[in-house]
Design an enzyme around this catalytic site. Structure first.
Site, PDB file in Angstrom:
ATOM      1  N   SER A   7       0.848  -1.197   0.000  1.00 50.60           N
ATOM      2  CA  SER A   7       0.000   0.000   0.000  1.00 50.60           C
ATOM      3  C   SER A   7       0.880   1.243   0.000  1.00 50.60           C
ATOM      4  CB  SER A   7      -0.877   0.019   1.257  1.00 50.60           C
ATOM      5  OG  SER A   7      -1.384   1.327   1.444  1.00 50.60           O
ATOM      6  N   HIS A  32      -1.419  -1.329  -4.183  1.00 47.28           N
ATOM      7  CA  HIS A  32      -2.671  -0.959  -3.502  1.00 47.28           C
ATOM      8  C   HIS A  32      -2.695   0.555  -3.238  1.00 47.28           C
ATOM      9  CE1 HIS A  32      -6.087  -1.950  -0.780  1.00 47.28           C
ATOM     10  NE2 HIS A  32      -5.594  -1.009   0.022  1.00 47.28           N
ATOM     11  N   ASP A  34      -4.889   3.681  -1.519  1.00 44.62           N
ATOM     12  CA  ASP A  34      -5.929   3.996  -0.535  1.00 44.62           C
ATOM     13  C   ASP A  34      -6.479   5.395  -0.770  1.00 44.62           C
ATOM     14  OD1 ASP A  34      -6.018   1.657   1.202  1.00 44.62           O
ATOM     15  OD2 ASP A  34      -3.916   2.128   1.596  1.00 44.62           O
ATOM     16  N   MET A  36      -8.930   8.250   0.260  1.00 46.83           N
ATOM     17  CA  MET A  36      -9.690   8.688   1.446  1.00 46.83           C
ATOM     18  C   MET A  36     -10.134  10.140   1.269  1.00 46.83           C
ATOM     19  SD  MET A  36      -7.333   7.152   4.499  1.00 46.83           S
ATOM     20  CE  MET A  36      -6.489   5.573   4.355  1.00 46.83           C
ATOM     21  N   HIS A  65      -8.653   1.050  -3.489  1.00 41.07           N
ATOM     22  CA  HIS A  65      -9.536   0.891  -2.329  1.00 41.07           C
ATOM     23  C   HIS A  65     -10.186   2.239  -2.042  1.00 41.07           C
ATOM     24  CE1 HIS A  65      -9.524  -0.048   2.322  1.00 41.07           C
ATOM     25  NE2 HIS A  65     -10.735   0.167   1.844  1.00 41.07           N
ATOM     26  N   MET A  67     -12.237   4.664  -0.010  1.00 40.16           N
ATOM     27  CA  MET A  67     -12.791   4.984   1.307  1.00 40.16           C
ATOM     28  C   MET A  67     -13.361   6.395   1.208  1.00 40.16           C
ATOM     29  SD  MET A  67      -9.709   3.337   3.534  1.00 40.16           S
ATOM     30  CE  MET A  67      -8.635   3.313   2.100  1.00 40.16           C
ATOM     31  N   MET A 136     -11.217  -5.696   6.149  1.00 36.70           N
ATOM     32  CA  MET A 136     -10.385  -4.737   6.882  1.00 36.70           C
ATOM     33  C   MET A 136     -10.038  -5.337   8.238  1.00 36.70           C
ATOM     34  SD  MET A 136      -9.816  -2.207   4.932  1.00 36.70           S
ATOM     35  CE  MET A 136      -8.782  -1.376   6.150  1.00 36.70           C
ATOM     36  N   GLY A 144      -0.282   1.705   9.807  1.00 37.21           N
ATOM     37  CA  GLY A 144       0.457   1.510  11.053  1.00 37.21           C
ATOM     38  C   GLY A 144      -0.355   1.113  12.261  1.00 37.21           C
ATOM     39  N   ASP A 174      -6.417  -6.359   4.783  1.00 37.67           N
ATOM     40  CA  ASP A 174      -5.801  -5.033   4.762  1.00 37.67           C
ATOM     41  C   ASP A 174      -5.758  -4.471   6.179  1.00 37.67           C
ATOM     42  OD1 ASP A 174      -4.965  -2.481   4.158  1.00 37.67           O
ATOM     43  OD2 ASP A 174      -6.682  -1.976   2.893  1.00 37.67           O
ATOM     44  N   GLY A 175      -4.530  -4.248   6.685  1.00 42.54           N
ATOM     45  CA  GLY A 175      -4.373  -3.599   7.976  1.00 42.54           C
ATOM     46  C   GLY A 175      -3.579  -4.440   8.961  1.00 42.54           C
ATOM     47  N   GLY A 196       1.311  -1.976   4.247  1.00 44.27           N
ATOM     48  CA  GLY A 196       1.792  -0.607   4.059  1.00 44.27           C
ATOM     49  C   GLY A 196       3.054  -0.346   4.843  1.00 44.27           C
TER      50      GLY A 196
END
Ligand code: DX5
Ligand code: ZN
Length: 217
Positions: A7, A32, A34, A36, A65, A67, A136, A144, A174-175, A196
């Site tokens: 990511s 990937h 993200d 947002m 992804h 969001m 998720m 992080g 993811d995460g 990530g």
């Protein structure tokens, strides 16, 4: 063979092309991104312009992804930018069947994402239509964070969902994926690992990618 999707949320964006090159050399499978908007999640990142820049510097599939609120308004924009996969949140999309069809009509792989508090069972009636189910394992918004333990159970539920509905989707997580969490997640049934900070915040981005990749071979 499981896949690694670094990511770029945790990458040094002032050196985007080089950072992507480093994960490619380490064996990354997808990139990937993200997206947002500061509404669906409490953080703002980037949009189609950055996806277009990513597209320019890699031949790997670009996994986007979303969001954001009202993702339906931006499906074409991300297609134009070069997204290969477009993933929307179950919690945000009202007519999920329509949105999934639209993403596929545009020529992209279609994915649905569920937040930590959203049950896998909410996807029973969309399972056979989707290409990717992204679980998720942190609350979305930031890199992080620590892996939420009940995600292992949700992965197993996703494996059962796929079997019971004769579906073919890949299970992506993811995460909080790092060298400790990746193996139990693999064992539970994950096909694609987003990572990530474990990759981009490490001292050696290429070696960190290869390490995760080797663990899931
Ligand atoms: C979080 C994002 C993730 C994030 C993961 O909302 O969806 O893709 O980059 O970062 P790590 O691997 O650091 O948890
Ligand atoms: Zn993500």
């Amino acid at each position: 063979m499981a896949l690694i999707a670094p990511s770029i949320l945790s990458a040094d964006l002032s050196q985007l092309a080089q950072q992507i090159r480093l994960v490619e050399m380490g064996g990354a499978d997808w990139i990937h991104c993200d997206i947002m908007d500061g509404h669906f999640v409490p953080n703002i990142t980037f949009g189609p312009v950055l996806v277009k820049a990513v597209r320019k510097v890699t031949k790997l599939p670009v996994d986007v992804h979303l969001m954001i609120e009202n993702p339906d308004n931006y499906l074409e924009d991300f297609k134009q930018a070069g997204a290969d996969h477009l993933l929307v949140h179950q919690e945000e999309v009202i007519h999920l069947n329509r949105t999934i069809n639209k993403i596929k009509e545009l020529g992209m792989k279609a994915g649905v994402v569920i937040n930590p508090a959203t049950p896998v069972s909410t996807l029973e009636d969309i399972a056979e239509y989707i290409d990717i189910l992204l679980i998720m394992s942190v609350n979305p918004g930031f890199g992080g964070q620590s892996f939420i333990q009940n995600s292992f159970r949700k992965i197993r539920e996703a494996v059962n969902l796929r079997k019971n509905y004769k579906a073919k989707f890949k299970i992506e997580i993811d995460g909080g994926i790092d060298s400790d969490t990746i193996l139990p997640a693999l064992k539970a049934g994950v096909d694609v690992f987003v990572s990530g900070s474990a990759i981009f915040k490490s001292d050696n981005i290429t070696a960190a990618t290869t390490q995760l990749k080797n663990l899931v071979q």
